[in-house]
Design an enzyme around this catalytic site. Structure first.
Site, PDB file in Angstrom:
ATOM      1  CD  GLU A  50      -2.629  -0.998   2.734  1.00  0.00           C
ATOM      2  OE1 GLU A  50      -2.219  -0.253   3.643  1.00  0.00           O
ATOM      3  OE2 GLU A  50      -3.565  -1.795   2.885  1.00  0.00           O
ATOM      4  CE  LYS A  61       5.703   4.692   6.723  1.00  0.00           C
ATOM      5  NZ  LYS A  61       5.336   6.054   7.065  1.00  0.00           N
ATOM      6  NE  ARG A  78      -2.279   3.840  12.354  1.00  0.00           N
ATOM      7  CZ  ARG A  78      -1.534   2.746  12.561  1.00  0.00           C
ATOM      8  NH1 ARG A  78      -0.253   2.838  12.725  1.00  0.00           N
ATOM      9  NH2 ARG A  78      -2.091   1.566  12.570  1.00  0.00           N
ATOM     10  NE  ARG A  82       3.240   6.140  15.989  1.00  0.00           N
ATOM     11  CZ  ARG A  82       3.832   5.622  17.050  1.00  0.00           C
ATOM     12  NH1 ARG A  82       3.536   6.050  18.253  1.00  0.00           N
ATOM     13  NH2 ARG A  82       4.711   4.656  16.900  1.00  0.00           N
ATOM     14  CD  GLU A 104      -0.525   8.679   7.947  1.00  0.00           C
ATOM     15  OE1 GLU A 104      -0.897   7.879   8.841  1.00  0.00           O
ATOM     16  OE2 GLU A 104       0.571   9.237   7.959  1.00  0.00           O
ATOM     17  CD  GLU A 108       7.077   8.934   5.468  1.00  0.00           C
ATOM     18  OE1 GLU A 108       6.148   8.289   5.994  1.00  0.00           O
ATOM     19  OE2 GLU A 108       8.093   9.267   6.065  1.00  0.00           O
ATOM     20  CE  LYS A 168      -0.785  -1.832   6.117  1.00  0.00           C
ATOM     21  NZ  LYS A 168      -1.981  -1.004   6.227  1.00  0.00           N
ATOM     22  NE  ARG A 217       8.112  -0.460  16.625  1.00  0.00           N
ATOM     23  CZ  ARG A 217       7.695   0.656  16.035  1.00  0.00           C
ATOM     24  NH1 ARG A 217       7.618   0.710  14.721  1.00  0.00           N
ATOM     25  NH2 ARG A 217       7.365   1.721  16.742  1.00  0.00           N
ATOM     26  CE  LYS A 276       8.785   1.825  10.482  1.00  0.00           C
ATOM     27  NZ  LYS A 276       8.493   2.790  11.515  1.00  0.00           N
TER      28      LYS A 276
HETATM   29  P1  ATP Z   1       6.274   3.994  14.088  1.00  0.00           P
HETATM   30  O1  ATP Z   1       4.805   4.232  14.008  1.00  0.00           O
HETATM   31  O2  ATP Z   1       6.670   2.784  13.364  1.00  0.00           O
HETATM   32  O3  ATP Z   1       6.867   4.166  15.458  1.00  0.00           O
HETATM   33  P2  ATP Z   1       6.425   6.502  12.986  1.00  0.00           P
HETATM   34  O4  ATP Z   1       5.335   7.019  13.831  1.00  0.00           O
HETATM   35  O5  ATP Z   1       7.681   7.301  12.865  1.00  0.00           O
HETATM   36  O6  ATP Z   1       6.920   5.105  13.336  1.00  0.00           O
HETATM   37  P3  ATP Z   1       6.387   5.701  10.313  1.00  0.00           P
HETATM   38  O7  ATP Z   1       7.699   5.102  10.518  1.00  0.00           O
HETATM   39  O8  ATP Z   1       6.314   6.812   9.355  1.00  0.00           O
HETATM   40  O9  ATP Z   1       5.745   6.239  11.621  1.00  0.00           O
HETATM   41  O10 ATP Z   1       5.417   4.513   9.864  1.00  0.00           O
HETATM   42  C1  ATP Z   1       4.214   4.109  10.344  1.00  0.00           C
HETATM   43  C2  ATP Z   1       3.101   5.109  10.067  1.00  0.00           C
HETATM   44  O11 ATP Z   1       2.814   5.231   8.669  1.00  0.00           O
HETATM   45  C3  ATP Z   1       1.758   4.679  10.611  1.00  0.00           C
HETATM   46  O12 ATP Z   1       1.656   4.900  11.985  1.00  0.00           O
HETATM   47  C4  ATP Z   1       0.777   5.512   9.815  1.00  0.00           C
HETATM   48  O13 ATP Z   1       0.586   6.745  10.450  1.00  0.00           O
HETATM   49  C5  ATP Z   1       1.510   5.759   8.512  1.00  0.00           C
HETATM   50  N1  ATP Z   1       0.869   5.153   7.323  1.00  0.00           N
HETATM   51  C6  ATP Z   1       0.750   5.761   6.124  1.00  0.00           C
HETATM   52  N2  ATP Z   1       0.179   4.970   5.222  1.00  0.00           N
HETATM   53  C7  ATP Z   1      -0.107   3.802   5.838  1.00  0.00           C
HETATM   54  C8  ATP Z   1      -0.703   2.578   5.413  1.00  0.00           C
HETATM   55  N3  ATP Z   1      -1.090   2.390   4.175  1.00  0.00           N
HETATM   56  N4  ATP Z   1      -0.817   1.602   6.339  1.00  0.00           N
HETATM   57  C9  ATP Z   1      -0.405   1.764   7.604  1.00  0.00           C
HETATM   58  N5  ATP Z   1       0.174   2.899   8.061  1.00  0.00           N
HETATM   59  C10 ATP Z   1       0.329   3.918   7.192  1.00  0.00           C
END
Ligand code: ATP
Length: 643
Positions: A296, A298, A303, A319, A351, A450, A455, A469, A475
């Protein structure tokens, strides 16, 4: 699991059935926990205490439950996270209160703090050296809980005085070591090494043992019941992180009744599922090849867990379970348009992304962060948001967490409809080869994302795992593939004065990761290059009020020697070229080596306003980054330059 002696020692401290729990009994438990670092021992001490509390607690409602208040005081909270009532009183206010209530000069309290390094101990010693005519009335758990709640809720002009007044009253009633824990609670952290997850298990064990009563069964059978009970309570708590609901349910129906009475409920945000980082597409295929998976986009936003309650209320949670409905009145207004007929309640995972309405394109996170966080009026909004839904967790009274992602996704698509420029499903592609993933990754970046989230789509591995996690979500961030695969979120705990032009501001900073097991911060690197003069001035303004008299006891310093220490509050997102073992820093020490791990060439990216310091990158994650780098053939050099 207890000896008779243990049990009677706790009983002896006792209080009668139905009476409020003496705060001294809770403090005695804290003391025992603080005296050990052994996980199992901590679990046993706490289980034993909770069992006694549960047996003597006659209340079955949240308001009068002693067990509930004991549990909250153990994790130093006052209510579920999403209700946002928090402790965390600043050092200066506490110094003032301790001085006033013990009749000592503030300068003396500060001097003691410099020597002792723990304001809790300073308060305790000050209190115990104070001559008192009468023995104060003993503190009780409900009274302490109530006082802390009043302090946390106090707001407005006279709130400082009000807070000091309540703190003074509490401190004046403290005996023995109580003042130590009252002050630490007020600071926001107990520092006894009690992890939240240990509490969940201890609560489960206590309830299992309470349920067994005097029944005599074999040790193995008890162990099995304890294990099953812990699994049930852990899983319920991750769906419904709300002790106000869980504890009365446990008191009424025991563990057996819990599954029946406590379920994912719209209005109570669950902790989101998180992903593991990857640094190459091949890593994705190592994990997923031969299995059914999906890629998907990102999205680069924030969140948003969106809930529709039966009464028609729409709530948006962040989040970290903060209610963001006031930040996103536009989202709340837009959402009903995308719900198809027949949908009465739901929870979706999504998101929220900043959106350029004219050019019809996604904007980066920086634009979203320009939005005000509170009291937003729809008519004042300049940065529009577009919601991208990627999961459906609950629909019309039914939790979908245990269903496969493939089914959740198809239910999402069936019951919601895209609205141009407002709501869409995350763009996805069920790729299978390196080439397909590579080209989809390029596409996602071209469209303003990004990278990708990969998944698991079917089987038991594709259920939604709240707060985990998980290896079933990976990711793949385009910009970070050349480094360690991801950025780190680190807590600023110290600073070094600048040189030359930079003498009036801090020139470099000491960062740390977080170890949830010990509740300690561990130093990881010094960061000082790449900051503009302007940003250094801003950081100075932001961090100066957090300066401490002395390093806090929950910071594992190692060999770092910053000029000033801070309260660990601010989280920065930081990039690094790679990681190395370090004789200076303490991050993740003992996990891959007796030495710590440090970042090489760290670079500041942004402040993470959506993360609190205990949500920073953990020591375990740091060690995982390091190990993956070693297995990928990276350098294994000893670094830690700077200090
Ligand atoms: P983490 O949540 O892993 O601690 P982080 O808050 O820095 O790290 P990222 O590393 O950017 O976040 O990656 C996870 C986040 O990506 C998710 O919490 C969500 O907000 C975002 N996201 C964007 N697109 C998606 C998607 N398709 N599925 C799941 N999450 C997504």
């Amino acid at each position: 699991i207890f000896t008779k002696k243990d049990a009677s020692a706790t009983e002896a401290k006792g209080w009668k059935e139905g009476e409020p729990v003496p705060y001294a009994a809770l403090v005695a438990t804290f003391e025992k926990i603080e005296a050990t670092t052994k996980r199992l021992e901590i679990l046993q001490i706490l289980t034993q205490f909770l069992l006694v509390v549960a047996k003597r607690d006659t209340a079955t409602d949240a308001k009068s439950s002693n067990l509930l208040k004991v549990v909250y005081l153990c994790i130093n909270r006052l209510c579920p996270d999403y209700m946002g009532i928090e402790l965390g009183i600043g050092e200066s206010l506490l110094v003032k209160s301790i001085a006033e209530s013990t009749g000592r000069a503030m300068s003396k309290i500060k001097e003691d703090l410099r020597k002792e390094g723990d304001l809790g101990k300073v308060a305790m010693n000050s209190r115990n050296n104070q001559p008192t005519m009468f023995k104060p009335k003993a503190l009780t758990v409900p009274y302490v809980f109530q006082s802390l709640t009043e302090i946390a809720k106090a707001s407005g002009n006279a709130s400082q005085n009000k807070k000091v007044g309540i703190i003074n009253k509490l401190l004046a009633a403290c005996q023995g070591t109580e003042a130590k824990f009252i002050v630490r609670s007020l600071e926001g952290k107990l520092r006894i090494g009690l992890a939240d997850k240990t509490l969940v298990v201890a609560l489960a064990h206590a309830m299992v043992l309470k349920g067994l009563g005097d029944k005599r069964i074999g040790g193995e059978e008890v162990a099995k019941k304890l294990e099953e009970g812990a699994e049930i309570v852990k899983s319920i708590y991750s769906e419904l992180p709300n002790y106000d609901l869980i504890i009365p349910a446990l008191m009424k129906g025991g563990i057996e009744g819990l599954q029946e009475n406590c379920k994912l409920t719209p209005g109570v945000p669950l902790k989101p599922m998180l992903a593991k980082p990857t640094k190459a597409i091949t890593e994705v295929l190592d994990r997923f090849e031969g299995k059914e998976f999906t890629c998907e986009y990102k999205y680069d936003g924030e969140r948003a867990q969106v809930h529709l309650l039966e009464d028609g209320t729409i709530a948006v949670f962040s989040r970290n379970s903060e209610n963001m409905s006031a930040k996103y009145p536009d989202l709340v207004e837009q959402l009903p348009r995308c719900i198809k007929e027949g949908v009465k309640s739901f929870v979706i995972d999504a998101e929220a992304v900043a959106y350029d309405l004219e050019q019809k394109k996604l904007l980066p996170f920086q634009d979203l962060s320009r939005r005000k966080r509170k009291d937003v009026r729809t008519e004042d909004i300049t940065v529009r948001v577009h919601l991208f839904a990627f999961d459906l967790l609950y629909l019309n009274g039914e939790s979908l967490l245990q269903k496969e992602l493939k089914e959740r996704r198809s239910l999402l698509q069936k019951h919601f409809q895209p609205i141009p420029s407002e709501f869409a499903f995350a763009v996805s592609s069920d790729c299978t080869t390196t080439e397909e993933i590579q080209s989809f990754l390029e596409e996602s970046v071209k469209d303003g994302c990004e990278g990708l989230m990969v998944k698991m789509l079917t089987t038991q591995s594709s259920t939604y795992e709240p707060s985990r996690r998980s290896i079933n979500w990976l990711k793949l961030k385009k910009d970070y593939l050349s480094g360690i695969g991801d950025s780190l979120d680190l807590v600023v705990i110290g600073a070094y004065y600048g040189k030359g032009k930079r003498t009036s501001v801090y020139g470099a900073f000491l960062l740390s990761c977080y170890d949830p097991d010990s509740e300690n911060y561990q130093t990881i690197c010094k960061i000082g290059t790449g900051f503009s003069e302007e940003i250094l001035i801003k950081f100075h303004e932001l961090l100066k009020p957090l300066e401490l008299q002395v390093v806090r006891g929950d910071i594992e310093v190692g060999g770092a020697k910053p000029d000033v220490w801070f309260e660990p509050k601010i989280v920065w997102e930081v990039l690094t070229a790679d990681l190395s073992l370090s004789p200076v820093y303490t991050a993740a020490h003992g996990l891959v080596d007796s030495r710590g791990i440090s970042l090489r060439f760290p670079r500041f990216i942004r402040i993470r306003e959506d993360k609190s310091s205990d949500e920073a990158t953990t020591s375990e994650q740091v060690s995982e980054f390091y190990q993956r780098q070693v297995t990928a053939g990276g350098k294994k050099n000893v670094g830690g330059e700077g200090d």
